[in-house]
Design a protein around this motif. Structure first.
Motif, PDB file in Angstrom:
ATOM      1  N   LYS A  83       0.824  -1.213   0.000  1.00  0.00           N
ATOM      2  CA  LYS A  83       0.000   0.000   0.000  1.00  0.00           C
ATOM      3  C   LYS A  83       0.860   1.266   0.000  1.00  0.00           C
ATOM      4  O   LYS A  83       0.477   2.277  -0.596  1.00  0.00           O
ATOM      5  N   ALA A  84       2.004   1.213   0.668  1.00  0.00           N
ATOM      6  CA  ALA A  84       2.913   2.373   0.672  1.00  0.00           C
ATOM      7  C   ALA A  84       3.406   2.661  -0.752  1.00  0.00           C
ATOM      8  O   ALA A  84       3.514   3.821  -1.163  1.00  0.00           O
ATOM      9  N   LEU A  85       3.675   1.591  -1.514  1.00  0.00           N
ATOM     10  CA  LEU A  85       4.109   1.788  -2.903  1.00  0.00           C
ATOM     11  C   LEU A  85       2.980   2.432  -3.720  1.00  0.00           C
ATOM     12  O   LEU A  85       3.228   3.290  -4.575  1.00  0.00           O
ATOM     13  N   ALA A  86       1.731   2.046  -3.443  1.00  0.00           N
ATOM     14  CA  ALA A  86       0.592   2.683  -4.127  1.00  0.00           C
ATOM     15  C   ALA A  86       0.525   4.166  -3.780  1.00  0.00           C
ATOM     16  O   ALA A  86       0.263   5.007  -4.647  1.00  0.00           O
ATOM     17  N   GLY A 101      10.875  -1.212  -7.212  1.00  0.00           N
ATOM     18  CA  GLY A 101       9.506  -1.256  -6.700  1.00  0.00           C
ATOM     19  C   GLY A 101       8.636  -2.181  -7.534  1.00  0.00           C
ATOM     20  O   GLY A 101       7.861  -2.982  -7.013  1.00  0.00           O
ATOM     21  N   ILE A 102       8.773  -2.076  -8.853  1.00  0.00           N
ATOM     22  CA  ILE A 102       7.973  -2.919  -9.754  1.00  0.00           C
ATOM     23  C   ILE A 102       8.332  -4.392  -9.576  1.00  0.00           C
ATOM     24  O   ILE A 102       7.455  -5.257  -9.484  1.00  0.00           O
ATOM     25  N   GLN A 103       9.627  -4.684  -9.490  1.00  0.00           N
ATOM     26  CA  GLN A 103      10.062  -6.075  -9.312  1.00  0.00           C
ATOM     27  C   GLN A 103       9.580  -6.636  -7.974  1.00  0.00           C
ATOM     28  O   GLN A 103       9.187  -7.802  -7.879  1.00  0.00           O
ATOM     29  N   GLY A 104       9.597  -5.796  -6.945  1.00  0.00           N
ATOM     30  CA  GLY A 104       9.099  -6.221  -5.629  1.00  0.00           C
ATOM     31  C   GLY A 104       7.622  -6.565  -5.678  1.00  0.00           C
ATOM     32  O   GLY A 104       7.181  -7.591  -5.142  1.00  0.00           O
ATOM     33  N   LYS A 106       5.976  -7.417  -8.330  1.00  0.00           N
ATOM     34  CA  LYS A 106       5.820  -8.608  -9.170  1.00  0.00           C
ATOM     35  C   LYS A 106       5.984  -9.870  -8.310  1.00  0.00           C
ATOM     36  O   LYS A 106       5.193 -10.814  -8.398  1.00  0.00           O
ATOM     37  N   GLN A 107       7.007  -9.868  -7.444  1.00  0.00           N
ATOM     38  CA  GLN A 107       7.207 -11.026  -6.555  1.00  0.00           C
ATOM     39  C   GLN A 107       6.061 -11.160  -5.552  1.00  0.00           C
ATOM     40  O   GLN A 107       5.658 -12.266  -5.208  1.00  0.00           O
ATOM     41  N   ALA A 108       5.533 -10.015  -5.115  1.00  0.00           N
ATOM     42  CA  ALA A 108       4.461 -10.040  -4.112  1.00  0.00           C
ATOM     43  C   ALA A 108       3.167 -10.622  -4.676  1.00  0.00           C
ATOM     44  O   ALA A 108       2.290 -11.048  -3.924  1.00  0.00           O
ATOM     45  N   LEU A 109       3.034 -10.662  -6.006  1.00  0.00           N
ATOM     46  CA  LEU A 109       1.842 -11.270  -6.613  1.00  0.00           C
ATOM     47  C   LEU A 109       1.742 -12.748  -6.243  1.00  0.00           C
ATOM     48  O   LEU A 109       0.670 -13.326  -6.243  1.00  0.00           O
ATOM     49  N   ASP A 110       2.890 -13.369  -5.945  1.00  0.00           N
ATOM     50  CA  ASP A 110       2.922 -14.788  -5.568  1.00  0.00           C
ATOM     51  C   ASP A 110       2.824 -14.993  -4.064  1.00  0.00           C
ATOM     52  O   ASP A 110       2.910 -16.121  -3.586  1.00  0.00           O
ATOM     53  N   VAL A 121      -1.499  -6.231  -6.622  1.00  0.00           N
ATOM     54  CA  VAL A 121      -2.167  -6.056  -7.927  1.00  0.00           C
ATOM     55  C   VAL A 121      -2.705  -4.629  -8.046  1.00  0.00           C
ATOM     56  O   VAL A 121      -2.534  -3.962  -9.069  1.00  0.00           O
ATOM     57  N   MET A 122      -3.359  -4.147  -6.986  1.00  0.00           N
ATOM     58  CA  MET A 122      -3.966  -2.811  -7.032  1.00  0.00           C
ATOM     59  C   MET A 122      -2.898  -1.732  -7.231  1.00  0.00           C
ATOM     60  O   MET A 122      -3.112  -0.758  -7.962  1.00  0.00           O
ATOM     61  N   THR A 123      -1.749  -1.923  -6.611  1.00  0.00           N
ATOM     62  CA  THR A 123      -0.661  -0.954  -6.772  1.00  0.00           C
ATOM     63  C   THR A 123      -0.136  -0.968  -8.205  1.00  0.00           C
ATOM     64  O   THR A 123       0.099   0.086  -8.799  1.00  0.00           O
ATOM     65  N   LEU A 124       0.018  -2.160  -8.771  1.00  0.00           N
ATOM     66  CA  LEU A 124       0.446  -2.245 -10.171  1.00  0.00           C
ATOM     67  C   LEU A 124      -0.599  -1.585 -11.067  1.00  0.00           C
ATOM     68  O   LEU A 124      -0.257  -0.915 -12.052  1.00  0.00           O
ATOM     69  N   GLY A 125      -1.877  -1.740 -10.720  1.00  0.00           N
ATOM     70  CA  GLY A 125      -2.934  -1.063 -11.461  1.00  0.00           C
ATOM     71  C   GLY A 125      -2.790   0.455 -11.396  1.00  0.00           C
ATOM     72  O   GLY A 125      -3.023   1.159 -12.380  1.00  0.00           O
ATOM     73  N   GLU A 126      -2.373   0.959 -10.223  1.00  0.00           N
ATOM     74  CA  GLU A 126      -2.121   2.411 -10.072  1.00  0.00           C
ATOM     75  C   GLU A 126      -0.952   2.848 -10.961  1.00  0.00           C
ATOM     76  O   GLU A 126      -0.978   3.928 -11.543  1.00  0.00           O
ATOM     77  N   ILE A 127       0.076   2.010 -11.035  1.00  0.00           N
ATOM     78  CA  ILE A 127       1.239   2.340 -11.885  1.00  0.00           C
ATOM     79  C   ILE A 127       0.795   2.403 -13.346  1.00  0.00           C
ATOM     80  O   ILE A 127       1.228   3.253 -14.114  1.00  0.00           O
ATOM     81  N   GLY A 128      -0.099   1.479 -13.724  1.00  0.00           N
ATOM     82  CA  GLY A 128      -0.748   1.580 -15.028  1.00  0.00           C
ATOM     83  C   GLY A 128       0.042   1.018 -16.198  1.00  0.00           C
ATOM     84  O   GLY A 128       0.687  -0.013 -16.087  1.00  0.00           O
ATOM     85  N   SER A 129       0.008   1.756 -17.303  1.00  0.00           N
ATOM     86  CA  SER A 129       0.534   1.264 -18.581  1.00  0.00           C
ATOM     87  C   SER A 129       1.968   0.706 -18.544  1.00  0.00           C
ATOM     88  O   SER A 129       2.247  -0.268 -19.228  1.00  0.00           O
TER      89      SER A 129
END
Length: 199
Positions: A83-86, A101-104, A106-110, A121-129
């Motif tokens: 959530k902090a990354l978001a 941050g992105i790689q972290g 990505k690993q957290a998805l598992d 997932v929600m944070t990656l959605g915030e990062i977007g394209s």
């Protein structure tokens, strides 16, 4: 600084918000570790305020946050890190998320715990394209239904036109889980609205 940290517990959200910005401005080498140490607190208000303050500080917190996201034994801490990354993305929309941050994320998805993988997932959605391909790849490889649904929803909210093809494919895929098909269908109509609004 101690007085400002005390204000992060204050019931008044305006005072908490003011304290967050003041902490970010007046920070020293102890500020980020001190905020990180709050992420396992029982007090939800205090914990959320720490998460938001890390977000206000921005990219400088990424190395420590990612380290805890991937290595903490406490799912609440890992969730707070996602959530902090978001919050960084929300507070600093013009600054690209560092690759670390992105790689972290990505690993957290598992991560086996939904309190961690769903916020990731929600944070990656915030990062977007910039992470579109990563989300689509995970969508095709994950066995975790909840993560799949969260990704479909993220694709529906991102406003990236590439999502149309992915969501259409999933909503028409008779071999896919019914819940995924339905989620893709509703995400597709949301994406079309988002794209119309953005134009």
């Amino acid at each position: 600084m101690d007085a400002l940290f005390e204000k992060l517990k204050h019931p008044n959200p305006n005072l908490r918000s003011k304290a967050m910005w003041e902490i970010a401005e007046a920070r020293d080498e102890n500020t980020i570790p001190r905020l990180m140490s709050i992420l396992n607190q029982e007090d939800v208000t205090y914990r959320r305020a720490a998460v938001k303050t890390l977000g206000v500080i921005g990219a400088d917190v990424v190395p420590l946050v990612v380290d805890s996201l991937l290595n903490s034994d406490n799912p609440t801490v890992r969730s707070s890190c996602a959530k902090a990354l978001a919050q960084i993305v929300v507070n600093h929309p013009d600054v690209p998320m560092p690759d670390e941050g992105i790689q972290g994320l990505k690993q957290a998805l598992d991560d086996p715990n939904p309190v961690v993988n769903i916020p990731a997932v929600m944070t990656l959605g915030e990062i977007g394209s910039p992470v579109f391909d990563l989300l689509v790849e995970t969508l095709h490889t994950t066995d975790n239904l909840a993560v799949g649904v969260a990704i479909l929803n993220a694709l529906g909210s991102m406003g990236d036109p590439r999502g149309v093809e992915v969501l259409t494919q999933f909503s028409n895929d008779k071999s896919a889980d019914v819940y995924l098909q339905e989620s893709a269908t509703s995400a597709l109509s949301r994406l079309e609205m988002v794209m119309k609004y953005n134009n």
